[in-house]
Scaffold this motif. Structure first.
Motif, short mmCIF file in Angstrom:
data_model
loop_
_atom_site.label_atom_id
_atom_site.label_comp_id
_atom_site.label_asym_id
_atom_site.label_seq_id
_atom_site.Cartn_x
_atom_site.Cartn_y
_atom_site.Cartn_z
N TYR A 25 7.24 8.07 7.37
CA TYR A 25 8.38 8.67 6.66
C TYR A 25 8.11 8.71 5.15
CZ TYR A 25 13.21 9.18 5.13
OH TYR A 25 14.34 9.62 4.51
N PRO A 26 8.36 9.83 4.50
CA PRO A 26 7.90 9.99 3.12
C PRO A 26 8.81 9.44 2.02
CG PRO A 26 8.79 12.07 3.95
CD PRO A 26 8.85 11.10 5.09
N TYR A 27 10.04 9.02 2.37
CA TYR A 27 10.99 8.61 1.32
C TYR A 27 11.48 7.19 1.54
CZ TYR A 27 10.99 13.71 1.18
OH TYR A 27 10.61 15.03 1.16
N PRO A 28 10.60 6.20 1.40
CA PRO A 28 10.99 4.82 1.70
C PRO A 28 12.07 4.29 0.74
CG PRO A 28 8.77 4.92 0.76
CD PRO A 28 9.20 6.32 0.99
N THR A 29 12.77 3.27 1.20
CA THR A 29 13.83 2.64 0.40
C THR A 29 13.25 2.05 -0.88
OG1 THR A 29 15.16 2.12 2.33
CG2 THR A 29 15.47 0.70 0.41
N GLY A 30 13.93 2.29 -1.99
CA GLY A 30 13.47 1.67 -3.24
C GLY A 30 14.09 2.33 -4.45
N TRP A 31 13.72 1.81 -5.62
CA TRP A 31 14.13 2.39 -6.89
C TRP A 31 13.14 3.48 -7.30
CZ3 TRP A 31 18.58 1.63 -9.40
CH2 TRP A 31 19.31 0.46 -9.15
N TYR A 32 13.66 4.57 -7.80
CA TYR A 32 12.80 5.69 -8.21
C TYR A 32 13.20 6.16 -9.61
CZ TYR A 32 11.19 5.90 -3.42
OH TYR A 32 10.63 5.58 -2.22
N ARG A 33 12.19 6.41 -10.43
CA ARG A 33 12.47 6.96 -11.76
C ARG A 33 12.75 8.45 -11.62
NH1 ARG A 33 9.98 10.33 -15.13
NH2 ARG A 33 10.18 10.07 -17.39
N ASP A 338 -13.70 -5.15 4.74
CA ASP A 338 -12.66 -4.32 4.16
C ASP A 338 -11.49 -5.20 3.72
OD1 ASP A 338 -13.25 -1.52 4.03
OD2 ASP A 338 -13.39 -1.52 6.22
N GLY A 339 -10.65 -4.65 2.83
CA GLY A 339 -9.48 -5.40 2.38
C GLY A 339 -8.41 -5.44 3.47
N PRO A 340 -7.30 -6.19 3.22
CA PRO A 340 -6.27 -6.42 4.24
C PRO A 340 -5.31 -5.22 4.40
CG PRO A 340 -5.74 -7.61 2.24
CD PRO A 340 -7.06 -6.96 1.98
N VAL A 341 -5.85 -4.13 4.91
CA VAL A 341 -5.07 -2.90 5.04
C VAL A 341 -3.87 -3.10 5.97
CG1 VAL A 341 -5.16 -0.51 5.89
CG2 VAL A 341 -7.06 -1.43 4.53
N PHE A 342 -4.08 -3.77 7.11
CA PHE A 342 -2.97 -3.95 8.06
C PHE A 342 -1.88 -4.86 7.49
CE2 PHE A 342 -6.29 -2.72 11.20
CZ PHE A 342 -5.63 -1.62 11.72
N ALA A 343 -2.29 -5.88 6.77
CA ALA A 343 -1.28 -6.79 6.18
C ALA A 343 -0.41 -6.03 5.18
CB ALA A 343 -1.97 -7.97 5.50
N MET A 344 -1.03 -5.16 4.39
CA MET A 344 -0.24 -4.36 3.44
C MET A 344 0.70 -3.44 4.19
SD MET A 344 0.62 -1.53 1.78
CE MET A 344 -0.56 -0.33 2.36
N ARG A 345 0.25 -2.86 5.28
CA ARG A 345 1.12 -1.93 6.03
C ARG A 345 2.31 -2.67 6.63
NH1 ARG A 345 -3.00 2.29 9.10
NH2 ARG A 345 -3.92 3.16 7.20
N ARG A 346 2.09 -3.91 7.06
CA ARG A 346 3.23 -4.69 7.60
C ARG A 346 4.23 -4.94 6.48
NH1 ARG A 346 -0.74 -7.11 10.81
NH2 ARG A 346 -1.09 -8.80 9.34
N TRP A 347 3.74 -5.20 5.26
CA TRP A 347 4.63 -5.39 4.10
C TRP A 347 5.41 -4.09 3.82
CZ3 TRP A 347 4.26 -2.68 -0.59
CH2 TRP A 347 5.06 -3.16 -1.63
N PHE A 348 4.74 -2.96 3.95
CA PHE A 348 5.36 -1.67 3.62
C PHE A 348 6.47 -1.32 4.60
CE2 PHE A 348 5.58 2.95 3.25
CZ PHE A 348 5.41 3.16 1.89
N GLU A 349 6.38 -1.83 5.83
CA GLU A 349 7.36 -1.48 6.87
C GLU A 349 8.80 -1.78 6.43
OE1 GLU A 349 6.48 -3.49 10.47
OE2 GLU A 349 4.76 -2.21 10.94
N GLN A 350 8.99 -2.80 5.56
CA GLN A 350 10.35 -3.16 5.17
C GLN A 350 11.08 -2.02 4.46
OE1 GLN A 350 10.63 -5.99 1.71
NE2 GLN A 350 8.40 -5.79 1.66
N PHE A 351 10.34 -1.03 3.95
CA PHE A 351 10.96 0.07 3.21
C PHE A 351 11.19 1.31 4.08
CE2 PHE A 351 8.11 -2.29 0.29
CZ PHE A 351 9.10 -2.95 -0.42
N LEU A 352 10.76 1.24 5.33
CA LEU A 352 10.84 2.41 6.21
C LEU A 352 12.05 2.31 7.13
CD1 LEU A 352 7.11 2.79 7.30
CD2 LEU A 352 8.36 4.20 5.66
N PRO A 353 12.56 3.46 7.60
CA PRO A 353 13.60 3.40 8.64
C PRO A 353 13.02 2.68 9.85
CG PRO A 353 13.17 5.67 7.94
CD PRO A 353 12.14 4.81 7.27
N GLU A 354 13.91 1.96 10.57
CA GLU A 354 13.42 1.19 11.71
C GLU A 354 12.66 2.07 12.71
OE1 GLU A 354 16.22 -1.25 13.89
OE2 GLU A 354 16.51 -2.31 11.99
#
Ligand code: FES
Ligand SMILES: [Fe+2]
Length: 363
Positions: A25-33, A338-354
């Protein structure tokens, strides 16, 4: 390097349709300028399309207040951005209804009785260091809609205290990328030597021959503030196999939310720190508006600020050429280093619709 700028428009459209289908989803929850407050004059109206919505941003003539509202007139849907500001109201171009900043109709030229209720919802804006931010929720969750945002727009304490001053800003324009890419940039430490090891003259793509940038980068989740992650990079310069004295910088990039607001702290040994704020605003699923502002103590000479910020900015086009052509690998084939790509994606999930979070598989 393949560049979209040389592509035909129909190729671009076809490519972007394929690319867009691979991303979350392209518009995750958050503050935007949304805008620079000083750039909007009394009486000015601006149409803003972003985050899957059409907004109108306008400033009253008399009180000088800035308002953000849905652009579609609640009467019969004309775009309010085509209207004009009359005193402390915005007037629709279609039947000339006038709305105040709370969304109430104050005047209807052919009726004595404007409806009393609020007709169109105003959006609250937060002014931080002269930049206007909007809090956006990724989905209509009736329980969450009236809750306060889970985190604040970051402030730079030294700017509030008066020890840092604004030293510049840059509209970096539009980039055809998904917002998650700026987050993946932080964990994909392997691309740094491949893409960002070449020193350029600040603000340019002119290479400085014989000098290599060495990155020692690390990704850190913020345990106290779950909406934050950090990217720490120890940067040094090498020539003829030796580290150049005085060329070291430590950079911490802090992500406040889903890549929409990034704060940079540059530590310059012997000089102190610089701060930069970089913002990403999704105009469409694969289009970001990017802006920077930077701040420094008065004691740091302008040439040094110009050098440090300009060096960082001149690394950016290498990422852009990749981002504008790539798709999202939901199941990337990673190697051990490689770096922790999956761990970052799990973090990012909090901003996405369920409903969408499942599209980011955990490893
Ligand atoms: S559509 Fe706006 S006043 Fe009628
Ligand atoms: Fe990068």
């Amino acid at each position: 390097m393949l560049s979209l700028r040389s592509r035909r428009r129909d190729d671009l459209t076809a490519l972007d349709a394929l690319r867009a289908a691979t991303y979350p989803y392209p518009y995750p929850t958050g503050w935007y300028r949304i805008a620079d407050a000083d750039s909007i004059r009394p009486g000015e109206i601006r149409a803003i399309t972003c985050l899957g919505k059409q907004f109108v941003l306008w400033r009253t003539r008399e009180s000088g207040e800035i308002h953000l509202m849905d652009a579609a007139c609640p009467h019969l849907g004309a775009n309010l951005a085509g209207g004009r500001v009359e005193g402390d109201c915005i007037e629709c171009p279609f039947h000339l209804w006038q709305f105040d900043g709370t969304g109430r109709a104050q005047r209807i030229p052919y009726s004595e009785q404007p409806p009393e209720r609020v007709l169109t919802r105003p959006y609250e804006l937060e002014d931080v260091h002269g930049q206007l931010f909007l809090f956006h929720r990724s989905e209509a969750d009736p329980g969450a809609a009236d809750q306060p945002p889970p985190y604040d727009v970051p402030r730079i304490a030294e700017v509030d205290e008066g020890s840092f001053v604004r030293r510049g800003q840059r509209n970096a324009g539009r980039v055809r990328m998904h917002i998650i890419e700026i987050c993946e940039n932080a964990v994909d430490t392997a691309h740094f030597q491949a893409l960002h090891s070449q020193l350029h003259l600040p603000w340019t793509q002119v290479r400085v021959p014989g000098v290599e940038i060495v990155h020692r980068a690390k990704w850190v989740l913020d345990e106290d503030q779950p909406w934050m992650m950090h990217f720490d990079d120890d940067v040094s310069l090498r020539a003829l196999g030796r580290t150049l004295p005085g060329g070291e910088t430590h950079v911490r990039v802090s992500y406040h939310g889903p890549g929409s607001v990034l704060t940079f702290r540059f530590e310059l040994p012997g000089w102190g720190e610089l701060a930069m704020v970089k913002t990403f605003l999704p105009i469409g699923p694969l289009e970001q508006q990017i802006d920077f502002q930077w701040y420094a103590p008065r004691s740091v000479p302008r040439w040094l600020v110009w050098w440090v910020i300009g060096n960082w900015v001149s690394q950016f086009p290498q990422d852009i050429d990749i981002w504008e052509n790539k798709s999202f690998q939901a199941q990337p084939k990673l190697c051990r280093d490689d770096g922790p790509v999956f761990a970052m994606r799990r973090w990012f999930e909090q901003f996405l619709p369920e409903s969408d979070a499942e599209r980011l598989p955990g490893a």
